[in-house]
Design an enzyme around this catalytic site. Structure first.
Site, mmCIF file in Angstrom:
data_model
loop_
_atom_site.group_PDB
_atom_site.id
_atom_site.type_symbol
_atom_site.label_atom_id
_atom_site.label_comp_id
_atom_site.label_asym_id
_atom_site.label_seq_id
_atom_site.Cartn_x
_atom_site.Cartn_y
_atom_site.Cartn_z
ATOM 1 C CG ASP A 39 43.830 -0.656 6.604
ATOM 2 O OD1 ASP A 39 43.902 0.491 7.104
ATOM 3 O OD2 ASP A 39 44.806 -1.417 6.508
ATOM 4 C CG HIS A 248 22.971 18.746 17.578
ATOM 5 N ND1 HIS A 248 22.184 18.329 16.536
ATOM 6 C CD2 HIS A 248 22.292 18.419 18.701
ATOM 7 C CE1 HIS A 248 21.075 17.776 17.015
ATOM 8 N NE2 HIS A 248 21.120 17.825 18.329
ATOM 9 C CG ASP A 265 24.352 16.648 26.598
ATOM 10 O OD1 ASP A 265 24.433 15.509 27.113
ATOM 11 O OD2 ASP A 265 23.372 17.023 25.923
ATOM 12 C CG ASP A 276 21.574 12.311 27.648
ATOM 13 O OD1 ASP A 276 22.447 13.180 27.638
ATOM 14 O OD2 ASP A 276 20.556 12.341 26.907
ATOM 15 C CG HIS A 359 16.045 21.370 23.599
ATOM 16 N ND1 HIS A 359 15.719 20.767 24.784
ATOM 17 C CD2 HIS A 359 17.068 22.227 23.879
ATOM 18 C CE1 HIS A 359 16.523 21.226 25.743
ATOM 19 N NE2 HIS A 359 17.335 22.128 25.232
ATOM 20 C CG HIS A 363 15.825 11.817 24.941
ATOM 21 N ND1 HIS A 363 16.620 10.790 25.393
ATOM 22 C CD2 HIS A 363 16.581 12.937 25.075
ATOM 23 C CE1 HIS A 363 17.797 11.276 25.764
ATOM 24 N NE2 HIS A 363 17.799 12.577 25.604
ATOM 25 C CG HIS A 370 18.063 10.521 21.382
ATOM 26 N ND1 HIS A 370 18.362 11.380 20.361
ATOM 27 C CD2 HIS A 370 18.435 11.169 22.520
ATOM 28 C CE1 HIS A 370 18.906 12.484 20.858
ATOM 29 N NE2 HIS A 370 18.958 12.377 22.162
ATOM 30 C CD GLU A 410 17.663 16.402 27.115
ATOM 31 O OE1 GLU A 410 18.579 17.095 26.652
ATOM 32 O OE2 GLU A 410 17.472 15.215 26.803
ATOM 33 C CE1 TYR A 414 20.895 25.247 25.443
ATOM 34 C CE2 TYR A 414 18.502 25.307 25.198
ATOM 35 C CZ TYR A 414 19.644 24.636 25.576
ATOM 36 O OH TYR A 414 19.558 23.377 26.090
ATOM 37 N NE ARG A 431 21.326 19.899 26.910
ATOM 38 C CZ ARG A 431 22.027 20.491 25.960
ATOM 39 N NH1 ARG A 431 21.638 21.639 25.446
ATOM 40 N NH2 ARG A 431 23.159 19.963 25.495
ATOM 41 C CD GLU A 433 20.347 15.185 28.993
ATOM 42 O OE1 GLU A 433 21.394 15.681 28.557
ATOM 43 O OE2 GLU A 433 19.589 14.467 28.319
HETATM 44 N N1 GLY Z 1 22.932 14.127 24.579
HETATM 45 C C1 GLY Z 1 21.832 13.966 23.762
HETATM 46 C C2 GLY Z 1 20.632 14.510 24.365
HETATM 47 O O1 GLY Z 1 20.699 15.148 25.389
HETATM 48 O O2 GLY Z 1 19.545 14.268 23.909
HETATM 49 MN MN MN Z 2 19.245 13.912 26.432
HETATM 50 MN MN MN Z 3 22.321 14.999 26.755
#
Ligand code: GLY
Ligand code: MN
Ligand code: MN
Length: 463
Positions: A39, A248, A265, A276, A359, A363, A370, A410, A414, A431, A433
């Site tokens: 619940d 991820h 991140d 972000d 990647h 975005h 996103h 970003e 890697y 990374r 960003e």
């Molecule tokens: N944290 C999600 C991205 O960087 O797209």
């Molecule tokens: Mn991002």
């Molecule tokens: Mn991010």
């Protein structure tokens, strides 16, 4: 208190779009409450489209907007017993004054009232493929209208995707949104500063058992919440050492070892708007030469992308600029031996760079991390192009950037252990960003309250 003028203006834009398309009525629900286990529910989060048009964050609500401009809200009725347990409800009586809608009803009457609102409308607009079961619900209401056609009622003759209208609106942020995004970016930047300083301080003090990823996650959450953020905009990544190569990854319990990097991140959500940020830093505050070499390549790639984030450039330009710099770096460091891979253009054509950069660079960002919005020109002519995977596709030209759009920048590298890859770079994941608001002449980075230059990060962590 909700500043209902902001939302009234947005609803008026929707009404005008409906009118221009021949009339009709738009309807949309907010998000449902979602059970977590037994619940207990997940913390409630409104639907972004619904909130964009109402500023109302209670569950169990619906909005309709007619081409005439008339708006109707359905919300949970006042209920003393439920309010004792779950909190105050606005209720339909107070809703028009609080939210600026023309009328409001209890959501418990929706199956009776919605068919009345749909009758004699030329078209019905609702978000397609976003709310489970919505199509069936609309169908049921339309059936009720159809049952009354012999009494003279007319059933809407067409259905349209409301997202098409709202996505375009949300893509270009207004002043109210930019102010919140700026503040969200500042709070998140402060959280990254705190996490970096905590990492160095814990290592300096010889913290028993070593600092762990979750210690830094706790620092982020503390900083978000103490500045009024409701929750993180997405699940925070705190990745020590080789974990940074898992795109991820989430904050786990891995130890932050001196000599390793840590990739964070994370961004807060504030007033329904995301931020972000990614930073990668040495856990103890001092980059090794190999880490620094790759870090400076990623940073140079980000600067190259920032330089082409301005009105008139296309959404893909920052990615293309960053990728070229990353490839140059891969060739210079021997990640991709020149003798085998040739020059930058050869690597772009072969796609070999994807071993280390797999990647995209950007975005859209806004209410959703996103965020919604077409990545191609809505009225552009589709042509044959080669996509990122080398496939032949029919595609419209990439979106032209305009002031008010917000996108992330970003780039990353890697390096997983592999034959032929210089050992000194193994298990390094980096990374960087930031969130960029496109301005009249270029872009404003909303998240630079945390340093990005390697020397500045070292100085901050020494402090
Ligand atoms: N944290 C999600 C991205 O960087 O797209
Ligand atoms: Mn991002
Ligand atoms: Mn991010």
């Amino acid at each position: 208190m909700i500043n209902s003028r902001i939302y009234e203006k947005r609803r008026a834009v929707v009404a005008r779009a409906l009118k221009a398309a021949g009339g009709g009525i738009a309807l949309l629900p907010t998000a449902p409450e979602v059970a977590r286990n037994r619940d207990s529910d997940f913390p409630y989060r409104h639907d972004s489209y619904f909130y964009y048009l109402t500023g109302f964050s209670e569950p169990g609500a619906w909005l309709t907007i007619e081409a005439s401009g008339k708006s109707t809200l359905f919300c949970r009725p006042k209920d003393m017993e439920r309010e004792i347990w779950d909190g105050i409800r606005l209720g339909p009586k107070a809703a028009p004054a609080a939210l600026g809608v023309d009328q409001a009803f209890s959501v418990e009457t929706i199956d009776k009232t919605m068919p009345q609102l749909l009758a004699n409308q030329r078209a019905v607009w609702f978000p397609f493929s976003t709310h489970k079961g919505l199509e069936t619900q609309v169908d049921g209401w339309l059936n009720q209208v159809r049952a009354k056609v012999r009494l003279g009622a007319e059933c809407p003759g067409s259905q349209h995707d409301l997202c098409k209208v709202l996505d375009e609106m949300r893509l270009v942020k207004d002043k109210h949104e930019i102010d919140i995004l700026r503040r969200a970016g500042q709070i998140s930047a402060g959280a990254h500063v705190r996490a970096m300083q905590t990492s160095a301080a814990m290592l300096r003090s010889g913290f028993k058992g070593g600092p762990r990823e979750y210690h830094l996650e706790a620092e982020l959450l503390h900083e978000f919440r103490r500045h009024g953020s409701e929750y993180p905009a997405y699940t925070s990544i705190v990745a020590a050492g080789a974990n940074a190569c898992v795109l991820h990854y989430r904050a786990g319990d891995a130890e932050l070892k001196a000599g390793d990097l840590c990739l964070i991140d994370a961004g807060c959500e504030l007033g329904g708007y995301a931020s972000d940020i990614t930073r990668t830093f040495p856990t103890n505050g001092k980059f090794t030469p190999a880490q620094r070499t790759l870090y400076d390549i990623v940073l140079a790639a980000q600067y190259a992308a920032v330089a082409v984030t301005k009105p008139g450039k296309r959404f893909t330009n920052p990615h293309d600029a960053a990728t070229r710099v990353l490839i140059e770096g891969m060739l210079e460091t021997g990640l991709l031996p020149k003798a085998k891979h040739g020059k930058v253009d050869d690597v772009l054509a072969s796609g070999a760079y994807r071993q280390f950069y797999m990647h995209r660079t950007s975005h859209w960002m806004g209410m959703d991390v996103h965020d919604c919005g077409d990545y191609t020109e809505p009225t552009g002519k589709a042509t044959r192009q080669t996509d990122a995977l080398g496939q032949d596709v029919l595609r419209k030209p990439s979106r032209i950037l305009q002031p008010g759009m917000v996108l992330t920048i970003e780039p990353g590298l890697y390096v997983r252990p592999a034959k032929g890859v210089p050992k000194e770079f193994w298990n390094i994941g980096i990374r960087i960003e930031d969130d960029a608001l496109v301005t009249a002449k270029g872009c404003e980075l909303l998240t630079r309250g945390v340093p990005v230059d390697a020397d500045e990060i070292e100085a901050l962590m020494r402090g």
